[in-house]
Scaffold this active site. Structure first.
Site, PDB file in Angstrom:
ATOM      1  N   ARG A 254     -50.068  37.145-117.188  1.00 50.25           N
ATOM      2  CA  ARG A 254     -49.214  37.086-115.674  1.00 50.25           C
ATOM      3  C   ARG A 254     -48.717  37.697-116.786  1.00 50.25           C
ATOM      4  O   ARG A 254     -47.081  38.391-116.020  1.00 50.25           O
ATOM      5  CB  ARG A 254     -48.842  35.333-115.408  1.00 50.25           C
ATOM      6  CG  ARG A 254     -49.309  34.687-114.940  1.00 50.25           C
ATOM      7  CD  ARG A 254     -48.623  33.097-115.373  1.00 50.25           C
ATOM      8  NE  ARG A 254     -49.281  32.521-116.195  1.00 50.25           N
ATOM      9  CZ  ARG A 254     -48.687  31.905-117.723  1.00 50.25           C
ATOM     10  NH1 ARG A 254     -48.264  30.720-116.510  1.00 50.25           N
ATOM     11  NH2 ARG A 254     -48.946  31.526-118.742  1.00 50.25           N
TER      12      ARG A 254
ATOM     13  N   LEU B  23     -59.135  44.817-104.156  1.00 54.51           N
ATOM     14  CA  LEU B  23     -59.836  45.190-103.294  1.00 54.51           C
ATOM     15  C   LEU B  23     -60.006  44.081-102.622  1.00 54.51           C
ATOM     16  O   LEU B  23     -60.846  42.682-103.317  1.00 54.51           O
ATOM     17  CB  LEU B  23     -61.187  45.308-103.624  1.00 54.51           C
ATOM     18  CG  LEU B  23     -62.019  45.778-102.377  1.00 54.51           C
ATOM     19  CD1 LEU B  23     -61.836  46.962-101.494  1.00 54.51           C
ATOM     20  CD2 LEU B  23     -64.416  45.957-102.884  1.00 54.51           C
ATOM     21  N   SER B  24     -59.534  43.952-101.430  1.00 52.43           N
ATOM     22  CA  SER B  24     -59.198  42.384-100.675  1.00 52.43           C
ATOM     23  C   SER B  24     -60.953  42.417 -99.792  1.00 52.43           C
ATOM     24  O   SER B  24     -61.745  43.136 -99.185  1.00 52.43           O
ATOM     25  CB  SER B  24     -58.363  42.802 -99.671  1.00 52.43           C
ATOM     26  OG  SER B  24     -58.652  41.849 -98.935  1.00 52.43           O
ATOM     27  N   GLN B  25     -61.055  41.061 -99.997  1.00 55.75           N
ATOM     28  CA  GLN B  25     -61.996  40.460 -99.605  1.00 55.75           C
ATOM     29  C   GLN B  25     -61.560  40.531 -97.783  1.00 55.75           C
ATOM     30  O   GLN B  25     -63.159  39.980 -97.302  1.00 55.75           O
ATOM     31  CB  GLN B  25     -63.113  39.561-100.318  1.00 55.75           C
ATOM     32  CG  GLN B  25     -63.465  40.307-101.496  1.00 55.75           C
ATOM     33  CD  GLN B  25     -65.013  39.022-101.973  1.00 55.75           C
ATOM     34  OE1 GLN B  25     -64.376  37.468-101.980  1.00 55.75           O
ATOM     35  NE2 GLN B  25     -65.253  39.354-102.866  1.00 55.75           N
TER      36      GLN B  25
ATOM     37  N   ARG C 158     -58.777  38.477-126.022  1.00 53.59           N
ATOM     38  CA  ARG C 158     -59.884  38.411-125.089  1.00 53.59           C
ATOM     39  C   ARG C 158     -60.643  39.588-125.009  1.00 53.59           C
ATOM     40  O   ARG C 158     -62.085  39.200-124.588  1.00 53.59           O
ATOM     41  CB  ARG C 158     -59.622  39.359-123.497  1.00 53.59           C
ATOM     42  CG  ARG C 158     -58.228  38.147-122.727  1.00 53.59           C
ATOM     43  CD  ARG C 158     -59.325  36.949-121.628  1.00 53.59           C
ATOM     44  NE  ARG C 158     -58.134  36.201-120.973  1.00 53.59           N
ATOM     45  CZ  ARG C 158     -59.044  35.007-120.063  1.00 53.59           C
ATOM     46  NH1 ARG C 158     -60.427  34.462-120.717  1.00 53.59           N
ATOM     47  NH2 ARG C 158     -58.248  34.704-119.570  1.00 53.59           N
TER      48      ARG C 158
ATOM     49  N   ARG D   1     -66.382  35.272 -96.870  1.00 53.91           N
ATOM     50  CA  ARG D   1     -66.535  35.540 -98.063  1.00 53.91           C
ATOM     51  C   ARG D   1     -66.450  34.352 -98.872  1.00 53.91           C
ATOM     52  O   ARG D   1     -66.544  34.529-100.279  1.00 53.91           O
ATOM     53  CB  ARG D   1     -64.505  36.708 -98.263  1.00 53.91           C
ATOM     54  CG  ARG D   1     -63.631  35.338 -98.877  1.00 53.91           C
ATOM     55  CD  ARG D   1     -61.864  36.443 -99.770  1.00 53.91           C
ATOM     56  NE  ARG D   1     -61.642  35.432 -99.317  1.00 53.91           N
ATOM     57  CZ  ARG D   1     -60.598  35.469-100.009  1.00 53.91           C
ATOM     58  NH1 ARG D   1     -60.033  36.487-100.505  1.00 53.91           N
ATOM     59  NH2 ARG D   1     -59.239  34.534 -99.376  1.00 53.91           N
TER      60      ARG D   1
ATOM     61  N   LEU E  12     -58.996  38.041-115.320  1.00 52.73           N
ATOM     62  CA  LEU E  12     -57.739  38.904-115.738  1.00 52.73           C
ATOM     63  C   LEU E  12     -56.859  38.184-115.232  1.00 52.73           C
ATOM     64  O   LEU E  12     -54.627  38.835-115.766  1.00 52.73           O
ATOM     65  CB  LEU E  12     -58.642  40.231-115.652  1.00 52.73           C
ATOM     66  CG  LEU E  12     -58.048  41.352-115.501  1.00 52.73           C
ATOM     67  CD1 LEU E  12     -57.384  42.082-116.847  1.00 52.73           C
ATOM     68  CD2 LEU E  12     -58.561  42.678-115.285  1.00 52.73           C
ATOM     69  N   VAL E  13     -57.071  37.867-114.274  1.00 54.58           N
ATOM     70  CA  VAL E  13     -55.605  38.411-113.582  1.00 54.58           C
ATOM     71  C   VAL E  13     -54.588  36.793-113.682  1.00 54.58           C
ATOM     72  O   VAL E  13     -53.478  36.717-113.784  1.00 54.58           O
ATOM     73  CB  VAL E  13     -55.424  38.158-111.943  1.00 54.58           C
ATOM     74  CG1 VAL E  13     -56.210  39.649-111.267  1.00 54.58           C
ATOM     75  CG2 VAL E  13     -56.363  36.940-111.185  1.00 54.58           C
TER      76      VAL E  13
HETATM   77  C1  LIG Z   1     -61.141  31.961-124.845  1.00 50.60           C
HETATM   78  C2  LIG Z   1     -60.242  30.962-123.720  1.00 50.60           C
HETATM   79  C3  LIG Z   1     -60.755  30.123-122.858  1.00 50.60           C
HETATM   80  C4  LIG Z   1     -60.193  29.387-121.486  1.00 50.60           C
HETATM   81  N1  LIG Z   1     -60.583  28.895-120.767  1.00 50.60           N
HETATM   82  C5  LIG Z   1     -59.739  28.369-119.774  1.00 50.60           C
HETATM   83  C6  LIG Z   1     -60.518  27.158-118.960  1.00 50.60           C
HETATM   84  O1  LIG Z   1     -60.889  26.633-118.998  1.00 50.60           O
HETATM   85  N2  LIG Z   1     -59.206  26.703-118.239  1.00 50.60           N
HETATM   86  C7  LIG Z   1     -58.252  27.210-117.281  1.00 50.60           C
HETATM   87  O2  LIG Z   1     -57.155  27.257-116.309  1.00 50.60           O
HETATM   88  N3  LIG Z   1     -57.613  29.478-117.734  1.00 50.60           N
HETATM   89  C8  LIG Z   1     -58.754  29.492-119.243  1.00 50.60           C
HETATM   90  N4  LIG Z   1     -57.619  30.062-119.929  1.00 50.60           N
HETATM   91  C9  LIG Z   1     -56.669  31.255-119.491  1.00 50.60           C
HETATM   92  C10 LIG Z   1     -55.847  30.876-120.211  1.00 50.60           C
HETATM   93  O3  LIG Z   1     -55.227  29.284-119.798  1.00 50.60           O
HETATM   94  C11 LIG Z   1     -54.238  31.633-119.358  1.00 50.60           C
HETATM   95  O4  LIG Z   1     -54.672  31.123-118.564  1.00 50.60           O
HETATM   96  C12 LIG Z   1     -54.769  33.311-119.953  1.00 50.60           C
HETATM   97  O5  LIG Z   1     -55.616  33.846-121.369  1.00 50.60           O
HETATM   98  C13 LIG Z   1     -53.611  34.515-119.886  1.00 50.60           C
HETATM   99  O6  LIG Z   1     -53.039  34.323-120.571  1.00 50.60           O
HETATM  100  P1  LIG Z   1     -51.446  33.261-121.510  1.00 50.60           P
HETATM  101  O7  LIG Z   1     -50.647  32.818-120.055  1.00 50.60           O
HETATM  102  O8  LIG Z   1     -50.965  33.518-122.024  1.00 50.60           O
HETATM  103  O9  LIG Z   1     -51.119  35.310-120.558  1.00 50.60           O
HETATM  104  P2  LIG Z   1     -49.871  34.991-119.941  1.00 50.60           P
HETATM  105  O10 LIG Z   1     -49.299  34.342-118.615  1.00 50.60           O
HETATM  106  O11 LIG Z   1     -49.651  36.953-119.803  1.00 50.60           O
HETATM  107  O12 LIG Z   1     -48.831  35.449-120.857  1.00 50.60           O
HETATM  108  C14 LIG Z   1     -48.478  35.495-121.809  1.00 50.60           C
HETATM  109  C15 LIG Z   1     -47.203  34.846-122.954  1.00 50.60           C
HETATM  110  O13 LIG Z   1     -46.180  34.623-122.556  1.00 50.60           O
HETATM  111  C16 LIG Z   1     -45.457  33.185-122.733  1.00 50.60           C
HETATM  112  N5  LIG Z   1     -46.163  33.121-120.662  1.00 50.60           N
HETATM  113  C17 LIG Z   1     -45.919  32.891-119.837  1.00 50.60           C
HETATM  114  N6  LIG Z   1     -45.761  32.001-119.127  1.00 50.60           N
HETATM  115  C18 LIG Z   1     -45.074  30.879-119.578  1.00 50.60           C
HETATM  116  C19 LIG Z   1     -44.259  30.021-118.848  1.00 50.60           C
HETATM  117  N7  LIG Z   1     -44.634  29.633-117.397  1.00 50.60           N
HETATM  118  N8  LIG Z   1     -44.349  29.277-120.006  1.00 50.60           N
HETATM  119  C20 LIG Z   1     -43.851  29.112-121.455  1.00 50.60           C
HETATM  120  N9  LIG Z   1     -44.668  30.241-122.098  1.00 50.60           N
HETATM  121  C21 LIG Z   1     -45.161  31.579-120.722  1.00 50.60           C
HETATM  122  C22 LIG Z   1     -46.404  32.394-123.630  1.00 50.60           C
HETATM  123  O14 LIG Z   1     -46.323  32.763-124.861  1.00 50.60           O
HETATM  124  C23 LIG Z   1     -48.067  33.197-122.870  1.00 50.60           C
HETATM  125  O15 LIG Z   1     -49.243  33.241-123.765  1.00 50.60           O
HETATM  126  C24 LIG Z   1     -58.962  30.887-121.444  1.00 50.60           C
HETATM  127  C25 LIG Z   1     -58.409  31.310-121.863  1.00 50.60           C
HETATM  128  C26 LIG Z   1     -59.118  31.878-123.319  1.00 50.60           C
HETATM  129  C27 LIG Z   1     -58.693  33.349-123.665  1.00 50.60           C
END
Ligand SMILES: Cc1cc2nc3c(=O)[nH]c(=O)nc-3n(C[C@H](O)[C@H](O)[C@H](O)COP(=O)(O)OP(=O)(O)OC[C@H]3O[C@@H](n4cnc5c(N)ncnc54)[C@H](O)[C@@H]3O)c2cc1C
Length: 262
Positions: free
Chosen positions: A100, A108-110, A206, A179, A96-97
């Site tokens: 960004r 909750l902090s561990q 998600r 932890r 979830l976190v």
């Molecule tokens: C099915 C699935 C499998 C995954 N598997 C993995 C895995 O194996 N390993 C792993 O590490 N993570 C994995 N993730 C996590 C994924 O890579 C993302 O970190 C997470 O889904 C958050 O998405 P996001 O970065 O698009 O969201 P947010 O951080 O909320 O960003 C939202 C949107 O803002 C834009 N954005 C945000 N930051 C930037 C930036 N710095 N530069 C340019 N554009 C930006 C992009 O368009 C982005 O889509 C997975 C996610 C899914 C859904």
């Protein structure tokens, strides 16, 4: 898992009327539109000052659908919800976190909270596989016992280092060591604030993942909550039911992106 909405969008009708009056504008409201929906419409209309004679006959829901269709989604960012989630795993919160943009978290902090009595969230499907479940239960027990043993064994650190290091920091260090043996299944509590645009993105990527039931259940609970407050903002989402649990169906733009992730 339990999800509560602890804060939701609201409007100050008097302040809006003062604004409209000062601008000499009249806004025809759609009967039944919710505060969240009206806030988005108002923000959109202010971009073009499309009030009074310049207001089209679109309803609030049609107006919002058009904003989304055009990709004018920054207006959706004015609308936020705050949820508190309990009974969720650290595995889930870690995913979830990663979101960004448009999210805020307080978890909750561990490092400060004593996890001696921590619960563990049993992963989906385990109950159908007794051997795997027995191994999982054993691992949880060992982890809990090790956690307690580490805390007790390191208690002497507090006296040993108290002259050099703040007591609170010594305790943080002790809990940090302890932890490290806690599993991804450890129960967590997290406050999540998200705006409507960020939520729409989150639900899309998600809420559709076949192999992650915990994520799908929480995404579905969020969608149910926000749809009740703002149906027009989530009109292109619905919840279907797979044999193991809920799944989010997205029928709007970027459908291909969401399907390929799912
Ligand atoms: C099915 C699935 C499998 C995954 N598997 C993995 C895995 O194996 N390993 C792993 O590490 N993570 C994995 N993730 C996590 C994924 O890579 C993302 O970190 C997470 O889904 C958050 O998405 P996001 O970065 O698009 O969201 P947010 O951080 O909320 O960003 C939202 C949107 O803002 C834009 N954005 C945000 N930051 C930037 C930036 N710095 N530069 C340019 N554009 C930006 C992009 O368009 C982005 O889509 C997975 C996610 C899914 C859904």
């Amino acid at each position: 898992m339990k999800l509560e909405v602890i804060s939701r969008p609201q409007l100050d009708a008097n302040a809006i009327n003062r604004f409209l009056e000062a601008e000499g504008m009249n806004w025809r409201h759609t009967a039944g539109a919710t505060p969240a929906e009206e806030l988005v419409e108002l923000a959109g209309r202010i971009c073009y000052m499309s009030f009074g004679k310049r207001q089209s006959p679109k309803t609030n829901a049609e107006y919002i659908a058009n904003l989304v269709e055009m990709g004018h989604e920054s207006v959706l960012e004015h609308v936020c919800w705050t949820f508190v989630l309990v009974g969720v795993s650290r595995a889930f919160t870690h995913q979830l976190v990663r979101h960004r943009v448009g999210f805020a978290f307080s978890q909750l902090s561990q490092q400060y909270h004593d996890e001696t009595d921590a619960e563990f969230i049993e992963p989906a499907y385990l109950s159908q596989y007794p051997t795997a479940r027995a191994a999982w239960l054993d691992a949880m027990q060992v982890s809990k016992a090790s956690y307690r043993k580490i805390l007790d064994s390191l208690a002497e650190m507090e006296n040993k280092h108290k002259a050099q290091i703040d007591k609170r920091e010594i305790r943080r260090a002790i809990k940090s060591v302890a932890r490290s043996v806690l599993p991804n299944a450890t129960e967590s509590k997290i406050v999540v604030t998200a705006n409507a645009r960020a939520l729409r993105y989150f639900l899309r990527v998600r809420g559709t993942i076949p192999g992650d039931l915990e994520m799908r259940e929480i995404a579905a609970a969020m969608l149910t909550a926000v749809s009740a407050d703002a149906p027009a903002l989530f009109a292109d989402f619905s919840i279907d039911h797979w044999p193991d649990g809920p799944v989010i169906i997205f029928r709007g733009k970027n459908q291909a992106e969401s399907n390929s992730l799912g």
